[in-house]
Design an enzyme around this catalytic site. Structure first.
Site, mmCIF file in Angstrom:
data_model
loop_
_atom_site.group_PDB
_atom_site.id
_atom_site.type_symbol
_atom_site.label_atom_id
_atom_site.label_comp_id
_atom_site.label_asym_id
_atom_site.label_seq_id
_atom_site.Cartn_x
_atom_site.Cartn_y
_atom_site.Cartn_z
ATOM 1 N N HIS A 1 40.018 28.887 37.099
ATOM 2 C CA HIS A 1 40.157 30.336 36.979
ATOM 3 C C HIS A 1 40.182 30.856 35.542
ATOM 4 O O HIS A 1 39.883 32.025 35.306
ATOM 5 C CB HIS A 1 41.444 30.779 37.686
ATOM 6 N N TYR B 1 49.712 43.228 44.975
ATOM 7 C CA TYR B 1 48.723 43.037 43.910
ATOM 8 C C TYR B 1 47.332 43.138 44.523
ATOM 9 O O TYR B 1 46.994 42.390 45.437
ATOM 10 C CB TYR B 1 48.916 41.660 43.281
ATOM 11 N N THR C 1 40.511 41.672 34.436
ATOM 12 C CA THR C 1 41.072 42.308 35.623
ATOM 13 C C THR C 1 42.239 43.215 35.273
ATOM 14 O O THR C 1 42.810 43.130 34.188
ATOM 15 C CB THR C 1 41.577 41.250 36.631
#
Length: 793
Positions: A480, A596, A609
């Site tokens: 990630h 979230y 993000t």
């Protein structure tokens, strides 16, 4: 095996010479020299292509050929006895070096001065155009206008943007024109934060948090804000480097499940059941995508339905990248190129060359090479089979072992092959997918396999790993830190579409193309794994296995309706889904939680993000009204108010006015300064018990769902963020389906992924019935929330 290695070594020697009593004996291998020539030619072509692309994107939105136009225009004007430079050409001529005055005639000096002036004028125009483009891309008011009511300002803006973006751009052409992420004001961030936690706190709790926020704003906050604004002046993006380091690379726990995520194959279709063939086409498609990235031939991603570009910086580290462990922080390492992929099968590691003499192997050739790996009967070396568990466990032990035992020798060379490889491939021995007598359960097992596998048969440090199963199904596991899901989803969409529709298979399920039988066999990687390393492998595997066993995954396609039905109600599909998740969570757990939802900030350079706090006062009012059985019309009004609020929150997050990244950076500054903030400490420690993300379909032109409706993507998912929470990923496919991936932990008695999936389906149906009901009667019966535990089910 020994013979293969010796054959490769022999081919690698281009020449050798020995000194004998008769003189020097020189032997040349013309085949090896030809391979070296072809490989070097490919390398130089890539360098020239990179240089050419630097020039093209460096002058965008102009073109290199426009220089010639400016030069001709200036010379033509001068030929007509006019001075377009207003005396500047003459001044340039006066300041030419003395040597040029001697060697050039007066006319030559004038021509040279005109060329210099033309070039400077051309560069000035480029800078002006780029500045104008940056100003245009900084305009975000269009996003807040109601659908169908575009203002005159926005219409003019769109026209100007189209004019400046008319020339076909390369992948990175817009990068220098994208605006920098702005720093929100302290007052606005704190105000929106307090509004977001109001429905989650009791009266006294909210008053206490308000007091902490007020104290922070009047004291430490402004000081931290000044440092943050200073960083924003010189940094390309004031968030992204800290976000990458402190959220991802400094995490010392396992990245498997906690950070890595997965992507799935088609839901209903498996293009071939031949494992080696599926691997051949998948590897080829990925390498074709890499070629497009390297040549910058990919179209820049844009906001759907617009000409507005998104930042492409995350594409730079997609291939040839690995995350190497450290004691305090990991490091992302990226190499310019790699001509091999690393392959794992039955406990053995292989290097698979994908280029031969500078030529990309055909899909059939790669299939043939993969089949050689599948047919290789050799057993794993001692300690080799479960070596990958080191990447699945805690980071500090892996860093220590890597430093002591993988720094030199055969282990260093083999580890280099894996880390420098374009990507990692696992040839799995299991069958996966929606199949057999238990398709729903098999989908869940498919998700768990992609998320963690056996905890040792994936290399979780690679930027991404491809898994090809025995029955031809495939999937992806991505690290990630280097990029977010939309970037990987774009890659995976291209791979699936190219595999199925462009490359294709023969009638018997094999790859197309010819095979060069003289290709050297894939090379087994050699290891020397001492008992100390094997002990750490077992320890890391135990940590990873405990984490993997605790994950409860549930994947289900919702087929009752999709975005087509939702849009007919003039509702944003994402808002509909998010409000359904709020209702589902309330019914499941008996309350609300901090939620979230991932939003992107790629309208800005190097944006990643931002968080949309989907649990709002408006969404809670709607959920309570539905659960309390209030009048239908009142519930509809509350729903539309909550949907509009959600859309506004999403727009704010996309345009740089989010809450959480700003607060996160203020917290980082406070740590650098060595000061404590009770307010920031409490904010950053709040758990996200409901973490959600949408996987976007970005390249609909690749999939003809009307003529091939069975080629439906399942999307992907991730593990739960909180130990007592849910992770929910969803993908809107076509007009009539939404696929969900739900995760939680078995160790929490209050969560259950299958139960929550049922609540999502129920909430979907109930809200659609509410919005579609023609009269004013109560659409839903009064049903107060009943929190359940797994023991009760």
């Amino acid at each position: 095996m020994f013979i293969d290695v010796m054959a490769e070594a022999h081919q690698a020697v281009a020449f050798q010479f020995t000194i004998t009593p008769e003189g020097m004996d020189l032997q040349l291998s013309y085949q090896a020299l030809h391979l070296i020539y072809r490989s070097g030619l490919r390398s130089w072509k890539k360098r020239i292509s990179r240089m050419q692309n630097r020039v093209i994107k460096g002058v965008y939105p102009a073109s290199p050929s426009s220089w010639l136009f400016v030069v001709i225009a200036i010379l033509a004007t001068m030929y007509m006895r006019s001075d377009p430079s207003m005396g500047l050409i003459a001044k340039i001529q006066q300041h030419l070096p003395l040597s040029l005055h001697v060697s050039l005639s007066s006319q030559g000096q004038t021509m040279l001065s005109a060329l210099v002036f033309s070039t400077l004028l051309w560069l000035s125009v480029i800078l002006a155009l780029r500045f104008c483009l940056k100003l245009l891309l900084s305009y975000h008011r269009w996003m807040f206008e109601k659908h169908g009511s575009t203002s005159t300002t926005t219409k003019v803006w769109v026209t100007l943007l189209r004019l400046l973006s008319g020339r076909k751009p390369l992948l990175y052409s817009y990068q220098t024109s994208l605006p920098h992420l702005p720093v929100p004001t302290i007052k606005d961030t704190l105000s929106r934060y307090l509004e977001s936690v109001q429905p989650l706190l009791t009266g006294p709790g909210f008053e206490r948090m308000t007091g902490l926020a007020t104290q922070f704003e009047s004291s430490l906050g402004n000081r931290l804000q000044r440092y943050l604004k200073l960083k924003a002046l010189w940094a390309t993006n004031y968030v992204s480097d800290w976000w990458e380091e402190y959220i991802y690379l400094r995490s010392r726990g396992p990245i498997m499940v906690n950070s890595n995520y997965y992507g799935m194959d088609f839901l209903y279709v498996t293009p071939t059941s031949v494992q080696a063939a599926r691997a051949g086409n998948t590897i080829t498609a990925l390498l074709l995508y890499r070629r497009k990235v390297n040549r910058e031939e990919l179209k820049p991603s844009r906001v759907p339905g617009t000409v507005i570009p998104l930042c492409a910086a995350q594409c730079e580290r997609m291939f040839n990248t690995t995350r190497t462990p450290g004691i305090e922080t990991d490091i992302l390492q990226h190499w310019q190129d790699s001509e091999c992929v690393a392959v794992y099968h039955r406990g053995r590691y292989f290097r698979l060359w994908v280029y031969q003499a500078g030529r990309l192997l055909s899909p059939r050739e790669i299939q043939s090479q993969v089949q050689r790996i599948l047919d290789d009967p050799s057993p794993p070396q001692p300690g080799e089979e479960k070596l990958g568990a080191l990447t699945a466990g805690d980071r500090v032990p892996w860093s220590e072992v890597r430093k002591r035992h993988f720094g030199a020798g055969v282990n260093r060379r083999s580890l280099d092959v894996i880390e420098r490889a374009a990507f990692f491939v696992t040839l799995d021995e299991e069958d996966q997918g929606m199949r057999g007598d238990d398709p729903a359960g098999n989908l869940d097992r498919y998700a768990k396999s992609l998320l963690h596998g056996k905890c040792y048969d994936r290399w979780f440090d690679k930027s991404f790993s491809i898994i090809v199963y025995k029955n031809g199904k495939n999937g992806l596991n991505a690290e990630h830190s280097w990029a977010d899901a939309p970037t990987v989803a774009h890659l995976w969409e291209y791979t699936l579409a190219t595999d199925a529709f462009q490359l294709g298979y023969t009638e018997d399920g094999h790859c197309k193309g010819e095979v060069d039988r003289s290709l050297p066999h894939p090379q087994r990687l050699l290891w020397d794994i001492p008992s100390e390393v094997q002990a750490q492998v077992s320890s890391s595997l135990a940590v990873a296995q405990q984490l993997a066993d605790d994950v409860d995954c549930h994947v289900f396609p919702f087929r009752d309706f999709g975005k087509g039905r939702i849009k007919k109600l003039r509702i944003s599909p994402d808002a509909f889904i998010q409000l359904s998740l709020q209702l589902a969570y309330y019914r499941d757990r008996g309350g609300f939680c901090l939620t979230y939802e991932a939003s992107m900030t790629r309208l800005f350079r190097e944006g990643r993000t931002e968080t949309v706090r989907s649990c709002s006062n408006e969404s809670c009012d709607f959920v309570k009204a539905v659960a309390g059985g209030e009048e239908e019309e009142h519930c509809r009004q509350l729903f539309r108010r909550a949907a509009e609020k959600h859309q506004n929150l999403y727009r704010l997050a996309m345009t740089g006015d989010g809450i959480d990244r700003h607060l996160f950076c203020l917290y980082v500054v406070s740590k650098y300064l060595g000061v404590d903030s009770p307010f920031l400490k409490e904010v950053l420690s709040e758990p996200w018990r409901l973490s959600t993300s949408q996987t976007p379909l970005q390249q609909m032109e690749l999939f003809d769902l009307k003529n091939n409706p069975e080629f439906i993507s399942l999307g992907g998912g991730f593990g739960p963020v909180a130990d007592d929470g849910y992770g929910v990923s969803y993908i809107i496919v076509g007009e009539d389906m939404i696929n969900f991936h739900v995760s939680s932990k078995h160790s929490c008695s209050g969560t259950d992924s299958h139960r929550f999936g049922q609540q999502i389906s129920r909430a979907f149906k109930d809200i659609l019935a509410l919005l579609s009901s023609p009269d004013g009667k109560a659409a839903l019966p009064k049903s107060p929330p009943q929190p359940q535990t797994k023991k009760a089910l």
